[in-house]
Scaffold this motif. Structure first.
Motif, PDB file in Angstrom:
ATOM      1  N   ALA A  84      10.571   2.463   3.601  1.00 53.96           N
ATOM      2  CA  ALA A  84      10.132   3.647   4.334  1.00 53.96           C
ATOM      3  C   ALA A  84       8.831   3.354   5.086  1.00 53.96           C
ATOM      4  CB  ALA A  84       9.954   4.828   3.383  1.00 53.96           C
ATOM      5  N   ARG A  85       7.917   2.640   4.439  1.00 60.72           N
ATOM      6  CA  ARG A  85       6.656   2.256   5.095  1.00 60.72           C
ATOM      7  C   ARG A  85       6.920   1.396   6.324  1.00 60.72           C
ATOM      8  NH1 ARG A  85       3.530  -2.434   3.186  1.00 60.72           N
ATOM      9  NH2 ARG A  85       5.556  -3.333   3.613  1.00 60.72           N
ATOM     10  N   ASN A  86       7.838   0.451   6.209  1.00 65.28           N
ATOM     11  CA  ASN A  86       8.181  -0.404   7.344  1.00 65.28           C
ATOM     12  C   ASN A  86       8.776   0.421   8.480  1.00 65.28           C
ATOM     13  OD1 ASN A  86       7.270  -2.564   5.840  1.00 65.28           O
ATOM     14  ND2 ASN A  86       9.315  -3.281   5.299  1.00 65.28           N
ATOM     15  N   ASN A  87       9.558   1.427   8.135  1.00 60.66           N
ATOM     16  CA  ASN A  87      10.101   2.307   9.167  1.00 60.66           C
ATOM     17  C   ASN A  87       8.986   3.092   9.848  1.00 60.66           C
ATOM     18  OD1 ASN A  87      12.728   1.451   8.764  1.00 60.66           O
ATOM     19  ND2 ASN A  87      13.236   3.115   7.378  1.00 60.66           N
ATOM     20  N   LEU A  88       8.047   3.611   9.079  1.00 59.24           N
ATOM     21  CA  LEU A  88       6.898   4.302   9.681  1.00 59.24           C
ATOM     22  C   LEU A  88       6.151   3.374  10.632  1.00 59.24           C
ATOM     23  CD1 LEU A  88       5.345   6.252   6.656  1.00 59.24           C
ATOM     24  CD2 LEU A  88       6.519   7.233   8.629  1.00 59.24           C
ATOM     25  N   ALA A  89       5.950   2.139  10.213  1.00 63.33           N
ATOM     26  CA  ALA A  89       5.215   1.179  11.028  1.00 63.33           C
ATOM     27  C   ALA A  89       5.961   0.832  12.316  1.00 63.33           C
ATOM     28  CB  ALA A  89       4.941  -0.091  10.220  1.00 63.33           C
TER      29      ALA A  89
ATOM     30  N   GLU B  33       1.112   6.627  16.573  1.00 58.44           N
ATOM     31  CA  GLU B  33       1.753   5.530  15.857  1.00 58.44           C
ATOM     32  C   GLU B  33       1.004   5.195  14.576  1.00 58.44           C
ATOM     33  OE1 GLU B  33       2.498   2.257  18.564  1.00 58.44           O
ATOM     34  OE2 GLU B  33       3.475   3.579  20.013  1.00 58.44           O
ATOM     35  N   ALA B  34       1.588   4.312  13.791  1.00 61.41           N
ATOM     36  CA  ALA B  34       1.112   3.991  12.442  1.00 61.41           C
ATOM     37  C   ALA B  34      -0.384   3.674  12.386  1.00 61.41           C
ATOM     38  CB  ALA B  34       1.906   2.822  11.884  1.00 61.41           C
ATOM     39  N   TYR B  35      -1.022   4.264  11.364  1.00 67.13           N
ATOM     40  CA  TYR B  35      -2.422   3.976  11.044  1.00 67.13           C
ATOM     41  C   TYR B  35      -2.574   4.095   9.529  1.00 67.13           C
ATOM     42  CZ  TYR B  35      -3.018   9.132  11.162  1.00 67.13           C
ATOM     43  OH  TYR B  35      -2.922  10.486  10.956  1.00 67.13           O
ATOM     44  N   PRO B  36      -3.671   3.616   8.962  1.00 62.90           N
ATOM     45  CA  PRO B  36      -3.816   3.605   7.499  1.00 62.90           C
ATOM     46  C   PRO B  36      -3.681   5.004   6.882  1.00 62.90           C
ATOM     47  CG  PRO B  36      -5.494   2.235   8.504  1.00 62.90           C
ATOM     48  CD  PRO B  36      -4.812   2.968   9.626  1.00 62.90           C
ATOM     49  N   ASP B  37      -2.969   5.070   5.776  1.00 62.72           N
ATOM     50  CA  ASP B  37      -2.755   6.335   5.071  1.00 62.72           C
ATOM     51  C   ASP B  37      -4.074   6.811   4.461  1.00 62.72           C
ATOM     52  OD1 ASP B  37      -2.084   8.397   3.278  1.00 62.72           O
ATOM     53  OD2 ASP B  37      -0.156   7.483   2.796  1.00 62.72           O
ATOM     54  N   PRO B  38      -4.577   7.971   4.902  1.00 59.51           N
ATOM     55  CA  PRO B  38      -5.858   8.468   4.390  1.00 59.51           C
ATOM     56  C   PRO B  38      -5.798   8.979   2.949  1.00 59.51           C
ATOM     57  CG  PRO B  38      -4.910  10.066   5.900  1.00 59.51           C
ATOM     58  CD  PRO B  38      -4.015   8.853   5.931  1.00 59.51           C
ATOM     59  N   THR B  39      -4.591   9.056   2.368  1.00 58.90           N
ATOM     60  CA  THR B  39      -4.481   9.552   0.995  1.00 58.90           C
ATOM     61  C   THR B  39      -4.635   8.446  -0.046  1.00 58.90           C
ATOM     62  OG1 THR B  39      -2.057   9.336   0.874  1.00 58.90           O
ATOM     63  CG2 THR B  39      -2.941  11.404   1.770  1.00 58.90           C
ATOM     64  N   THR B  40      -4.902   7.218   0.409  1.00 59.10           N
ATOM     65  CA  THR B  40      -5.073   6.105  -0.525  1.00 59.10           C
ATOM     66  C   THR B  40      -6.053   5.084   0.035  1.00 59.10           C
ATOM     67  OG1 THR B  40      -3.925   4.368  -1.773  1.00 59.10           O
ATOM     68  CG2 THR B  40      -3.075   4.845   0.411  1.00 59.10           C
ATOM     69  N   ASP B  41      -6.665   4.332  -0.858  1.00 58.47           N
ATOM     70  CA  ASP B  41      -7.525   3.221  -0.436  1.00 58.47           C
ATOM     71  C   ASP B  41      -6.739   1.923  -0.306  1.00 58.47           C
ATOM     72  OD1 ASP B  41      -9.809   4.798  -0.391  1.00 58.47           O
ATOM     73  OD2 ASP B  41     -10.199   4.462  -2.533  1.00 58.47           O
ATOM     74  N   ASP B  42      -5.468   1.949  -0.647  1.00 63.77           N
ATOM     75  CA  ASP B  42      -4.591   0.779  -0.578  1.00 63.77           C
ATOM     76  C   ASP B  42      -4.124   0.608   0.865  1.00 63.77           C
ATOM     77  OD1 ASP B  42      -2.517  -1.074  -0.737  1.00 63.77           O
ATOM     78  OD2 ASP B  42      -1.802  -0.313  -2.667  1.00 63.77           O
ATOM     79  N   ASN B  43      -4.559  -0.464   1.508  1.00 62.99           N
ATOM     80  CA  ASN B  43      -4.279  -0.652   2.943  1.00 62.99           C
ATOM     81  C   ASN B  43      -2.838  -1.065   3.257  1.00 62.99           C
ATOM     82  OD1 ASN B  43      -4.283  -3.309   2.159  1.00 62.99           O
ATOM     83  ND2 ASN B  43      -6.073  -3.886   3.352  1.00 62.99           N
ATOM     84  N   ARG B  44      -1.979  -1.138   2.247  1.00 57.96           N
ATOM     85  CA  ARG B  44      -0.565  -1.461   2.505  1.00 57.96           C
ATOM     86  C   ARG B  44       0.198  -0.276   3.080  1.00 57.96           C
ATOM     87  NH1 ARG B  44       1.392  -3.212  -3.227  1.00 57.96           N
ATOM     88  NH2 ARG B  44      -0.047  -1.525  -3.692  1.00 57.96           N
ATOM     89  N   TRP B  45      -0.344   0.928   2.948  1.00 59.70           N
ATOM     90  CA  TRP B  45       0.405   2.137   3.300  1.00 59.70           C
ATOM     91  C   TRP B  45      -0.081   2.730   4.612  1.00 59.70           C
ATOM     92  CZ3 TRP B  45       4.409   1.563   0.605  1.00 59.70           C
ATOM     93  CH2 TRP B  45       4.331   1.008  -0.664  1.00 59.70           C
ATOM     94  N   VAL B  46       0.876   3.226   5.407  1.00 62.09           N
ATOM     95  CA  VAL B  46       0.566   3.776   6.727  1.00 62.09           C
ATOM     96  C   VAL B  46       1.154   5.171   6.873  1.00 62.09           C
ATOM     97  CG1 VAL B  46       0.441   1.494   7.810  1.00 62.09           C
ATOM     98  CG2 VAL B  46       2.616   2.759   7.833  1.00 62.09           C
ATOM     99  N   VAL B  47       0.692   5.862   7.887  1.00 66.11           N
ATOM    100  CA  VAL B  47       1.192   7.185   8.246  1.00 66.11           C
ATOM    101  C   VAL B  47       1.439   7.216   9.751  1.00 66.11           C
ATOM    102  CG1 VAL B  47      -0.096   8.316   6.389  1.00 66.11           C
ATOM    103  CG2 VAL B  47      -1.113   8.170   8.652  1.00 66.11           C
ATOM    104  N   VAL B  48       2.168   8.229  10.189  1.00 70.58           N
ATOM    105  CA  VAL B  48       2.296   8.549  11.610  1.00 70.58           C
ATOM    106  C   VAL B  48       2.051  10.047  11.748  1.00 70.58           C
ATOM    107  CG1 VAL B  48       3.950   6.695  12.121  1.00 70.58           C
ATOM    108  CG2 VAL B  48       4.798   8.977  11.496  1.00 70.58           C
ATOM    109  N   ASP B  49       1.728  10.459  12.967  1.00 76.17           N
ATOM    110  CA  ASP B  49       1.603  11.880  13.259  1.00 76.17           C
ATOM    111  C   ASP B  49       2.794  12.294  14.121  1.00 76.17           C
ATOM    112  OD1 ASP B  49      -0.812  11.897  11.920  1.00 76.17           O
ATOM    113  OD2 ASP B  49      -2.030  12.064  13.738  1.00 76.17           O
ATOM    114  N   LEU B  50       3.323  13.478  13.816  1.00 74.74           N
ATOM    115  CA  LEU B  50       4.425  14.004  14.589  1.00 74.74           C
ATOM    116  C   LEU B  50       4.226  15.483  14.842  1.00 74.74           C
ATOM    117  CD1 LEU B  50       7.529  14.129  12.246  1.00 74.74           C
ATOM    118  CD2 LEU B  50       5.423  13.145  11.515  1.00 74.74           C
ATOM    119  N   VAL B  51       4.898  15.976  15.867  1.00 74.57           N
ATOM    120  CA  VAL B  51       4.837  17.400  16.213  1.00 74.57           C
ATOM    121  C   VAL B  51       6.253  17.956  16.249  1.00 74.57           C
ATOM    122  CG1 VAL B  51       2.684  17.238  17.543  1.00 74.57           C
ATOM    123  CG2 VAL B  51       4.888  16.969  18.704  1.00 74.57           C
ATOM    124  N   PRO B  52       6.393  19.233  15.917  1.00 74.33           N
ATOM    125  CA  PRO B  52       7.716  19.846  16.034  1.00 74.33           C
ATOM    126  C   PRO B  52       8.095  20.015  17.502  1.00 74.33           C
ATOM    127  CG  PRO B  52       6.081  21.458  15.309  1.00 74.33           C
ATOM    128  CD  PRO B  52       5.385  20.143  15.393  1.00 74.33           C
TER     129      PRO B  52
END
Length: 136
Positions: A34-39, A67-86
């Motif tokens: 799932a992380r790879n898909n986000l990235a 596009e993908a940037y570090p997940d602010p909910t963790t200090d582990d830099n392996r995880w990313v997030v994206v922003d989306l709008v409806p």
């Protein structure tokens, strides 16, 4: 352009919650695929929003706005997030049952990898689901 499907439990984060928020950060993903898909998501890619556990249906269309940037909910830099709008609530939600009943969708990740929360779709899979939502 790429096409995706994201899953959310409506009692935690529903389509209506997403619409009220305006811009959603897809965070908290802790599965490598799932992380790879986000990235892999790119600006303006389209995303189907799926209610899991309750409803079991595709309810809306969203668009990637960051596009993908570090997940602010963790200090582990392996995880990313994206922003989306409806973009749009579907006029007719497309149920998992309807997706499973369509032979053209037999290989869709929603069926094959049912626990994966961020999935890539082929354009024809995306289009078939939308045609069901619009009654075509």
């Amino acid at each position: 352009m790429n096409y995706w499907l994201v899953k959310s439990e409506p009692f935690k984060y529903s389509w209506d919650d997403f619409v009220k928020q305006g811009v959603g950060t897809w965070d908290g993903v802790r599965n490598y695929q799932a992380r790879n898909n986000l990235a892999s998501m790119k600006l303006d890619d389209l995303v189907l929003f799926y209610h899991s556990n309750e409803g079991l249906e595709v309810v809306g269309i969203a668009k990637i706005v960051k596009e993908a940037y570090p997940d602010p909910t963790t200090d582990d830099n392996r995880w990313v997030v994206v922003d989306l709008v409806p973009v749009e609530k579907l006029p007719n939600p497309v149920t998992l049952k309807a997706i499973k009943a369509d032979e053209r969708l037999k290989d869709i990740a929603l069926i094959r990898l049912s626990r994966l929360s961020v999935q890539q779709l082929k354009k024809d899979e995306f289009d078939i689901i939308l045609s069901k939502a619009y009654g075509n």
